[in-house]
Design a protein around this motif. Structure first.
Motif, mmCIF file in Angstrom:
data_model
loop_
_atom_site.group_PDB
_atom_site.id
_atom_site.type_symbol
_atom_site.label_atom_id
_atom_site.label_comp_id
_atom_site.label_asym_id
_atom_site.label_seq_id
_atom_site.Cartn_x
_atom_site.Cartn_y
_atom_site.Cartn_z
ATOM 1 N N PRO A 1 0.841 -1.203 0.000
ATOM 2 C CA PRO A 1 0.000 0.000 0.000
ATOM 3 C C PRO A 1 0.872 1.247 0.000
ATOM 4 N N LYS B 1 -0.964 6.287 3.092
ATOM 5 C CA LYS B 1 -2.224 5.745 3.597
ATOM 6 C C LYS B 1 -2.032 4.815 4.778
ATOM 7 N N ILE B 2 -0.841 4.695 5.254
ATOM 8 C CA ILE B 2 -0.580 3.813 6.393
ATOM 9 C C ILE B 2 -0.860 4.522 7.686
#
Length: 56
Positions: free
Chosen positions: A51, A55-56
């Motif tokens: 990912p 967005k972590i």
């Protein structure tokens, strides 16, 4: 002694059901690949993209 009149047929019925279930499992292929599922968990899935870091 009269309890044996009930227990012996019940034992034979349950044993027959167990045998029928085992034979069904053999026929449907449940025991075909004994090592595949056990070692599949050890494989690394490197083909999946990571990912995005924002967005972590």
């Amino acid at each position: 002694m009269t309890s044996l009149l009930y227990l012996i047929p019940a034992m034979l019925l349950l044993g027959g059901l167990g045998l029928a279930g085992f034979l069904w499992a053999l026929k449907s292929g449940q025991y075909d690949d004994m090592e595949g599922n056990a070692s599949r968990i050890l494989y690394d899935d490197d083909d999946k993209p990571l990912p995005p870091e924002d967005k972590i």
